[in-house]
Design a protein around this motif. Structure first.
Motif, PDB file in Angstrom:
ATOM      1  N   LEU A 166       0.872  -1.174   0.000  1.00 25.72           N
ATOM      2  CA  LEU A 166       0.000   0.000   0.000  1.00 25.72           C
ATOM      3  C   LEU A 166       0.909   1.224   0.000  1.00 25.72           C
ATOM      4  N   GLU A 167       0.872   1.964  -1.106  1.00 25.37           N
ATOM      5  CA  GLU A 167       1.729   3.154  -1.242  1.00 25.37           C
ATOM      6  C   GLU A 167       0.973   4.365  -0.732  1.00 25.37           C
ATOM      7  N   LEU A 168       1.369   4.863   0.435  1.00 26.81           N
ATOM      8  CA  LEU A 168       0.804   6.111   0.931  1.00 26.81           C
ATOM      9  C   LEU A 168       1.914   7.160   0.815  1.00 26.81           C
ATOM     10  N   PRO A 169       1.584   8.437   0.670  1.00 32.04           N
ATOM     11  CA  PRO A 169       2.635   9.444   0.534  1.00 32.04           C
ATOM     12  C   PRO A 169       3.575   9.423   1.746  1.00 32.04           C
ATOM     13  N   GLY A 170       4.799   8.955   1.557  1.00 33.65           N
ATOM     14  CA  GLY A 170       5.760   8.909   2.658  1.00 33.65           C
ATOM     15  C   GLY A 170       5.709   7.646   3.513  1.00 33.65           C
ATOM     16  N   HIS A 171       4.823   6.722   3.191  1.00 33.91           N
ATOM     17  CA  HIS A 171       4.734   5.464   3.944  1.00 33.91           C
ATOM     18  C   HIS A 171       4.448   4.319   2.973  1.00 33.91           C
ATOM     19  N   ARG A 172       5.396   3.389   2.877  1.00 27.01           N
ATOM     20  CA  ARG A 172       5.178   2.183   2.059  1.00 27.01           C
ATOM     21  C   ARG A 172       4.848   1.042   2.999  1.00 27.01           C
ATOM     22  N   LEU A 173       3.628   0.531   2.932  1.00 25.08           N
ATOM     23  CA  LEU A 173       3.197  -0.509   3.878  1.00 25.08           C
ATOM     24  C   LEU A 173       2.986  -1.833   3.142  1.00 25.08           C
ATOM     25  N   SER A 174       3.757  -2.854   3.532  1.00 25.60           N
ATOM     26  CA  SER A 174       3.614  -4.177   2.916  1.00 25.60           C
ATOM     27  C   SER A 174       2.656  -5.020   3.743  1.00 25.60           C
ATOM     28  N   SER A 175       1.740  -5.660   3.049  1.00 22.73           N
ATOM     29  CA  SER A 175       0.726  -6.471   3.716  1.00 22.73           C
ATOM     30  C   SER A 175       1.254  -7.865   4.043  1.00 22.73           C
ATOM     31  N   VAL A 176       1.037  -8.293   5.289  1.00 26.35           N
ATOM     32  CA  VAL A 176       1.300  -9.685   5.679  1.00 26.35           C
ATOM     33  C   VAL A 176       0.010 -10.190   6.315  1.00 26.35           C
ATOM     34  N   ILE A 177      -0.668 -11.090   5.641  1.00 26.32           N
ATOM     35  CA  ILE A 177      -1.920 -11.601   6.195  1.00 26.32           C
ATOM     36  C   ILE A 177      -1.591 -12.704   7.198  1.00 26.32           C
ATOM     37  N   THR A 178      -2.133 -12.535   8.415  1.00 22.96           N
ATOM     38  CA  THR A 178      -1.769 -13.400   9.538  1.00 22.96           C
ATOM     39  C   THR A 178      -3.027 -13.994  10.178  1.00 22.96           C
ATOM     40  N   PRO A 179      -3.614 -15.024   9.552  1.00 25.34           N
ATOM     41  CA  PRO A 179      -4.823 -15.621  10.116  1.00 25.34           C
ATOM     42  C   PRO A 179      -4.557 -16.240  11.492  1.00 25.34           C
ATOM     43  N   GLY A 180      -5.597 -16.265  12.308  1.00 27.09           N
ATOM     44  CA  GLY A 180      -5.482 -16.818  13.668  1.00 27.09           C
ATOM     45  C   GLY A 180      -6.499 -16.113  14.548  1.00 27.09           C
ATOM     46  N   HIS A 181      -6.224 -14.862  14.887  1.00 27.51           N
ATOM     47  CA  HIS A 181      -7.187 -14.074  15.685  1.00 27.51           C
ATOM     48  C   HIS A 181      -8.499 -13.965  14.903  1.00 27.51           C
ATOM     49  N   THR A 182      -8.398 -13.533  13.651  1.00 27.98           N
ATOM     50  CA  THR A 182      -9.496 -13.677  12.689  1.00 27.98           C
ATOM     51  C   THR A 182      -8.878 -14.263  11.421  1.00 27.98           C
ATOM     52  N   GLU A 183      -9.747 -14.680  10.517  1.00 23.80           N
ATOM     53  CA  GLU A 183      -9.275 -15.336   9.287  1.00 23.80           C
ATOM     54  C   GLU A 183      -8.407 -14.454   8.400  1.00 23.80           C
ATOM     55  N   GLY A 184      -8.785 -13.176   8.308  1.00 23.55           N
ATOM     56  CA  GLY A 184      -8.094 -12.288   7.366  1.00 23.55           C
ATOM     57  C   GLY A 184      -7.308 -11.200   8.055  1.00 23.55           C
ATOM     58  N   HIS A 185      -6.817 -11.488   9.254  1.00 26.52           N
ATOM     59  CA  HIS A 185      -6.089 -10.471  10.012  1.00 26.52           C
ATOM     60  C   HIS A 185      -4.876  -9.978   9.226  1.00 26.52           C
ATOM     61  N   LEU A 186      -4.684  -8.654   9.267  1.00 25.39           N
ATOM     62  CA  LEU A 186      -3.641  -8.011   8.457  1.00 25.39           C
ATOM     63  C   LEU A 186      -2.593  -7.343   9.340  1.00 25.39           C
ATOM     64  N   CYS A 187      -1.309  -7.674   9.101  1.00 27.58           N
ATOM     65  CA  CYS A 187      -0.213  -6.898   9.676  1.00 27.58           C
ATOM     66  C   CYS A 187       0.374  -6.054   8.553  1.00 27.58           C
ATOM     67  N   LEU A 188       0.933  -4.900   8.903  1.00 24.45           N
ATOM     68  CA  LEU A 188       1.520  -4.007   7.898  1.00 24.45           C
ATOM     69  C   LEU A 188       2.965  -3.727   8.273  1.00 24.45           C
ATOM     70  N   VAL A 189       3.861  -3.901   7.307  1.00 21.97           N
ATOM     71  CA  VAL A 189       5.283  -3.712   7.555  1.00 21.97           C
ATOM     72  C   VAL A 189       5.758  -2.450   6.850  1.00 21.97           C
ATOM     73  N   ASP A 190       6.394  -1.574   7.622  1.00 24.57           N
ATOM     74  CA  ASP A 190       7.028  -0.385   7.055  1.00 24.57           C
ATOM     75  C   ASP A 190       8.549  -0.611   7.137  1.00 24.57           C
ATOM     76  N   HIS A 191       9.135  -1.078   6.021  1.00 19.04           N
ATOM     77  CA  HIS A 191      10.562  -1.402   6.006  1.00 19.04           C
ATOM     78  C   HIS A 191      11.421  -0.164   6.234  1.00 19.04           C
ATOM     79  N   ASP A 192      10.995   0.970   5.697  1.00 17.79           N
ATOM     80  CA  ASP A 192      11.812   2.188   5.814  1.00 17.79           C
ATOM     81  C   ASP A 192      11.965   2.625   7.265  1.00 17.79           C
TER      82      ASP A 192
END
Ligand SMILES: [Zn+2]
Length: 331
Positions: A166-192
């Motif tokens: 997800l490219e936001l101005p000044g923030h690049r967020l990579s999606s990591v879907i992590t099922p468990g708590h809910t089926e489609g739970h999403l973590c977001l990684v900002d490498h920068d």
């Protein structure tokens, strides 16, 4: 204002954490992250529960840090629970912001069957199958009703697939879907920035509940253990969770969370020798609980039984904790 509510916290030049209280006791608040774009736009991760107070206090907190909620452009929710997605619809209506969730979670939201978990008739069948003595049914029924949270019927503007950026101005967020708590739970990684937004997947102290969504054939516990391993590349990153407080030490926390479940599974394996096919109630009453078995009432009793069911199911499916440990060591 709640006594124990932390003040807005600056995480980075362009990231803040704002605590928004929850209408029930535990956890006390959601951490909503405010991301300032390099073009002046604002983006939120987990906007929190929709109450009149939170609508006002989110706006107020954002102005305290010198920003304006009207610049809001994106609202991302880690998962569909009301303490995370809750305010999204209101914010979209009032600011025109786009709402983003994972593609899997979008499907969960669209699936009306999800509400069946909170159906008391269905629950009566569950209590029966768990072997709960009839005199304990009423307190469990009451707890289920009290714990049922409103689910927002919301069609997101954008969905994120696993690995998508997800490219936001000044923030690049990579999606990591992590099922468990809910089926489609999403973590977001900002490498920068070397940070990871973990929602309810990894919290610093609380063990997240598992399988808190629609009922499916998937096993939330094995999903969760796999999802913990998926975060290994970010072990050195700062963790920005959906509750409690930001922290470092993801590697250790992942190990503790996995260990908690492996320990429980080990208990079930030992009990299976003499309990065999006995109902969940028989297992749960012989396991160790921090409150003690006699200290479990209402929702804590429900939660203990539900967790026990997941661990028993996993063991009956042939899963064994020592094979899991051997597999971990070979990595
Ligand atoms: Zn939550």
């Amino acid at each position: 204002v709640t006594k124990d509510l932390p003040a807005p916290q600056r995480i980075d030049e362009a990231v803040w954490a704002i605590a928004l209280p929850l209408p029930y006791g535990q956890p006390a608040y959601t951490l909503c992250y405010v991301l300032l774009g390099d073009d002046g736009t604002l983006h939120l991760v987990d906007p929190g529960w929709d109450t009149p107070e939170n609508r006002a206090s989110l706006r107020a907190a954002i102005s305290v840090i010198g920003l304006d909620l009207d610049a809001l452009s994106t609202v991302i929710a880690s998962h569909y629970h009301a303490d995370h997605l809750g305010l999204a619809e209101h914010l979209r209506e009032t600011t025109g912001a786009a709402v983003v969730i994972s593609d899997v979670e979008r499907a969960v939201l669209a699936d009306r069957a999800r509400s069946s978990r909170h159906d008391l008739e269905a629950y009566a069948g569950t209590l029966e199958s768990w072997g709960v003595p009839p005199e304990r049914h009423a307190e469990l029924d009451a707890a289920l009703v009290a714990a049922s949270v409103p689910v927002h019927d919301l069609e997101p503007d954008r969905e994120l697939r696993d690995g998508e950026v997800l490219e936001l101005p000044g923030h690049r967020l990579s999606s990591v879907i992590t099922p468990g708590h809910t089926e489609g739970h999403l973590c977001l990684v900002d490498h920068d920035r070397a940070v990871i937004y973990t929602g309810d997947h990894v919290l610093p102290k609380v063990n997240p509940g598992l399988g808190l969504g629609r009922v499916t054939d998937r096993d939330p516990l094995t999903d969760y253990l796999d999802s913990l391993e998926r975060l290994e590349p970010y072990d050195a990153f700062r963790v920005l969770p959906g509750h409690e407080a930001p922290f470092s030490g993801l590697r250790q926390r992942r190990a503790e969370l996995a260990q908690h479940h492996l320990h429980r599974i080990g208990e079930v394996v030992r009990l299976t020798r003499f309990l065999g096919d006995a109902p969940i109630w028989e297992y749960a009453s012989r396991m160790t609980w921090s409150l003690g078995w006699d200290g479990l009432h209402g929702f804590t009793l429900h939660s203990a039984l539900y967790q026990t069911e997941q661990h028993v199911k996993l063991v009956r499916s042939g899963y064994h904790p020592f094979r899991q440990v051997a597999r971990d060591r070979s990595l």
